[in-house]
Design a protein around this motif. Structure first.
Motif, PDB file in Angstrom:
ATOM      1  N   LEU A 204       0.824  -1.212   0.000  1.00  0.00           N
ATOM      2  CA  LEU A 204       0.000   0.000   0.000  1.00  0.00           C
ATOM      3  C   LEU A 204       0.855   1.257   0.000  1.00  0.00           C
ATOM      4  N   ALA A 205       1.950   1.243   0.722  1.00  0.00           N
ATOM      5  CA  ALA A 205       2.850   2.409   0.719  1.00  0.00           C
ATOM      6  C   ALA A 205       3.426   2.627  -0.674  1.00  0.00           C
ATOM      7  N   LEU A 210       3.319   5.610  -5.972  1.00  0.00           N
ATOM      8  CA  LEU A 210       3.083   5.590  -7.415  1.00  0.00           C
ATOM      9  C   LEU A 210       1.929   6.506  -7.795  1.00  0.00           C
ATOM     10  N   SER A 211       0.920   6.601  -6.912  1.00  0.00           N
ATOM     11  CA  SER A 211      -0.208   7.493  -7.211  1.00  0.00           C
ATOM     12  C   SER A 211       0.224   8.956  -7.184  1.00  0.00           C
ATOM     13  N   LEU A 225      -5.883  10.462  -4.328  1.00  0.00           N
ATOM     14  CA  LEU A 225      -6.972  10.616  -3.359  1.00  0.00           C
ATOM     15  C   LEU A 225      -7.533   9.260  -2.942  1.00  0.00           C
ATOM     16  N   VAL A 226      -7.731   8.384  -3.928  1.00  0.00           N
ATOM     17  CA  VAL A 226      -8.268   7.052  -3.630  1.00  0.00           C
ATOM     18  C   VAL A 226      -7.301   6.263  -2.742  1.00  0.00           C
ATOM     19  N   MET A 227      -6.018   6.278  -3.092  1.00  0.00           N
ATOM     20  CA  MET A 227      -5.036   5.533  -2.298  1.00  0.00           C
ATOM     21  C   MET A 227      -4.884   6.125  -0.897  1.00  0.00           C
ATOM     22  N   SER A 228      -4.973   7.442  -0.797  1.00  0.00           N
ATOM     23  CA  SER A 228      -4.866   8.067   0.523  1.00  0.00           C
ATOM     24  C   SER A 228      -6.004   7.610   1.415  1.00  0.00           C
ATOM     25  N   LEU A 229      -7.228   7.606   0.876  1.00  0.00           N
ATOM     26  CA  LEU A 229      -8.383   7.163   1.663  1.00  0.00           C
ATOM     27  C   LEU A 229      -8.242   5.691   2.046  1.00  0.00           C
ATOM     28  N   PHE A 230      -7.776   4.878   1.084  1.00  0.00           N
ATOM     29  CA  PHE A 230      -7.611   3.452   1.361  1.00  0.00           C
ATOM     30  C   PHE A 230      -6.552   3.224   2.445  1.00  0.00           C
ATOM     31  N   ASN A 231      -5.444   3.957   2.353  1.00  0.00           N
ATOM     32  CA  ASN A 231      -4.361   3.801   3.335  1.00  0.00           C
ATOM     33  C   ASN A 231      -4.767   4.329   4.698  1.00  0.00           C
ATOM     34  N   LEU A 317       0.478   8.010   8.109  1.00  0.00           N
ATOM     35  CA  LEU A 317      -0.836   7.420   7.880  1.00  0.00           C
ATOM     36  C   LEU A 317      -0.989   6.858   6.482  1.00  0.00           C
ATOM     37  N   VAL A 318      -0.157   7.316   5.536  1.00  0.00           N
ATOM     38  CA  VAL A 318      -0.283   6.834   4.158  1.00  0.00           C
ATOM     39  C   VAL A 318       0.923   6.023   3.694  1.00  0.00           C
TER      40      VAL A 318
END
Length: 583
Positions: A204-205, A210-211, A225-231, A317-318
């Motif tokens: 996830l990191a 990559l995002s 934004l999507v990856m931040s919310l998921f992480n 957090l991300v």
């Protein structure tokens, strides 16, 4: 110490120069940046003063580090001079946390507390060292261990630089290096490290990074934004385990740099005493130096602690960077954790030996006791209390053995009876922990020291002084049942009752102790008790201290003399303070 002071003064001057230079360069650089903010080539020129500023920062920090070390070294020598000049009271750790009121002699002989044996001896910087020294003072060691410690103390005593290094290494450790917490963490099961957690957090990191690249490359913030919310969601899922793992590491990792520094000193020294060589052998771990391993854990702990930073927390957090550090720490725990207890015990023993060797170095005229298996025996020449300053302590010969087991000590007030009894006890404790003693010569067999000197009542517990005293006497007589003979030290025994009961009770207790091969001393003002040796079939004898009148003053010579005291000074002392009592 004078050379250290001169170096410290010179370093302080350099520190001021570095500080002023950094300030000047920073101000000039910022001012220049303001003028050149629109000139790219001019801003590039500012890299030179910036580099100079960074060099000054490094040099200043190294200077400050050396100053901090030197300050601790100066304190080490100041403490030694304070002990020699009788100005040591109130300096150093008291060891109060080790005091158990139920211990057979700790309170009575002032082993812990202000102006105590522990405060006088201890130069330990870690809690492991303090704990080891306290244990040695509380428990008599087997004869082989005592002789091994004596050899180690002799080896360490002249190594002044090594002992300075041990006393000066690292920063203050009063709130760090809790040996039990650290060793328990080393043996504990990892909390966060599982294959699923490692794969998920690392993957996830990477996807989040990559995002961010995609956002910069294609100007599309949606993947980030999507990856931040998921992480964020996954961070919440592992938060409890992560906080628990981080908390365990932070609690265990106090001031590990000090522990590493002491280990490094032990690793690099060449010893001759077998016990010190054994300590070095115990540190070996598959060719890896324990000091370097501890430093690696210290660096990880420092980085993990930075997760609480206001700027680092959102990024954590991300990217889960603190989790990655925990993975490394728990990997360290898996490899080295089982060795932590050995390393801590080794450092503790080295510091305890260093404390005793400092005592030996500062008092080269003190004797190492001769240990004998056949006893009971306590035979001392020119014995005195080790905490009394030179010039004030009066030396006395004293001998108890299987033929003469009991001394009844009489004498007037303030003549030195209690101090003499404590001198016997403290020197016996030192002898059986591996230290030199304040005597020209001491021959001692294994003995269990037990004392009834400082008995206190308990208002909250509803216990009178007399009841507390007979409880202590019961404990001493129970100890006498053991195979190791008791060295009993009784000051004004059973003074809380009438003379008739006191004589009967004291004779009963002393006879029981003597019959169980105990040796010891009882002091008294009650001359009726001086008849007890007559009933002991030659195993008891009388001795006394006395005073004399010199003009209007009472004078004490504190010399032990045979027989029963013939003088009393109670009325003289009462009149001396203004109580007009008549004969």
């Amino acid at each position: 110490m004078q050379s250290l002071g001169r170096l410290q003064t010179a370093a302080a001057r350099r520190s001021r120069v570095y500080g002023i230079s950094k300030l000047v360069i920073a101000v000039l650089t910022l001012a220049a940046a303001g003028f050149l903010i629109h000139v790219l080539s001019g801003l590039l020129m500012l890299t030179v003063p910036t580099a100079i500023f960074l060099v000054l920062v490094v040099l200043h920090e190294k200077t400050l580090e050396r100053m901090r070390y030197r300050a601790r070294a100066i304190r080490f020598y100041e403490d030694g001079l304070a002990r020699l000049n009788d100005n040591w009271r109130g300096r150093g750790e008291t060891g109060d946390r080790f005091l158990d009121p139920a211990h057979p002699y700790a309170r009575d002989l002032d082993i812990f507390g202000t102006t105590s044996v522990f405060q006088y001896l201890s130069t330990a910087r870690t809690r492991a060292g303090e704990q080891t020294l306290a244990n040695w003072l509380l428990t008599a060691a087997p004869m082989d261990d005592v002789m091994a410690r004596q050899a180690a103390v002799r080896d360490l005593a002249p190594r002044l630089q090594l002992r300075e290094g041990i006393a000066s290494a690292g920063e203050s450790v009063r709130s760090g290096v809790h040996p039990d917490v650290l060793s328990l963490w080393g043996r504990a099961t990892p909390i966060l490290t599982t294959t699923a957690t490692r794969v998920a957090s690392s993957g996830l990191a990477l996807l989040w990074l990559l995002s961010i690249v995609a956002w910069i490359w294609w100007s599309s913030p949606l993947p980030a934004l999507v990856m931040s919310l998921f992480n964020f969601g996954y961070s919440h899922r592992i938060a409890a385990r992560l906080d628990k793992a981080v908390g365990g590491i932070e609690r265990a990792a106090g001031d590990l740099e000090l522990l590493a520094a002491v280990l490094a000193l032990l690793e690099s020294e060449q010893f001759t005493a077998p016990r010190l060589v054994d300590l070095q052998i115990a540190l070996r771990c598959d060719g890896i130096c324990p000091s370097e391993a501890i430093r690696k854990l210290a660096r990880l702990a420092d980085l993990i602690e930075s997760r609480h930073s206001l700027f680092a927390r959102p990024l954590d957090l991300v990217t889960f960077w603190s989790a990655q550090l925990v993975f490394l720490a728990e990997r360290w725990q898996h490899i080295f954790g089982p060795q932590l207890r050995v390393w801590l015990d080794t450092v503790g023993e080295l510091e305890a030996l260093s404390s005793l060797s400092g005592f030996a170095f500062e008092h080269p005229d003190y004797a190492f006791p001769q240990l004998v298996e056949i006893g009971p025996q306590f035979d001392a020449e020119c014995l005195a209390h080790p905490l009394l300053p030179i010039g004030k302590a009066v030396e006395n010969d004293f001998c108890l053995d299987a033929q003469r087991q009991l001394m009844v000590l009489s004498g007037p007030n303030m003549a030195g009876k209690s101090t003499f009894i404590r001198a016997i006890g403290v020197n016996a404790v030192l002898a059986q922990c591996g230290a030199p003693v304040r005597a020209r010569k001491l021959t001692i067999s294994p003995l269990q020291v037990a004392a009834s000197i400082c008995i206190l009542d308990s208002l909250s517990g509803g216990v009178s002084r007399f009841y507390a005293e007979i409880g202590r006497v019961k404990m001493i007589t129970d100890l006498a049942q053991d195979t190791t003979p008791v060295l009993f030290l009784l000051d004004e025994l059973l003074s809380g009752t009438n003379s008739h009961d006191r004589l009967i009770g004291t004779e009963f207790v002393l006879r029981a102790l003597v019959e169980h091969h105990g040796i010891g001393i009882v002091s008294t003002h009650d001359l009726a008790l001086t008849r007890i040796p007559e009933t002991m079939n030659g195993r008891g004898f009388n001795a006394h201290f006395e005073d004399r009148i010199d003009g209007e003053a009472l004078v004490f010579d504190y010399k032990l003399k045979p027989g029963v005291v013939q003088t009393s000074n109670a009325l003289k002392l009462m009149r001396a303070i203004g109580l007009g009592v008549s004969e």
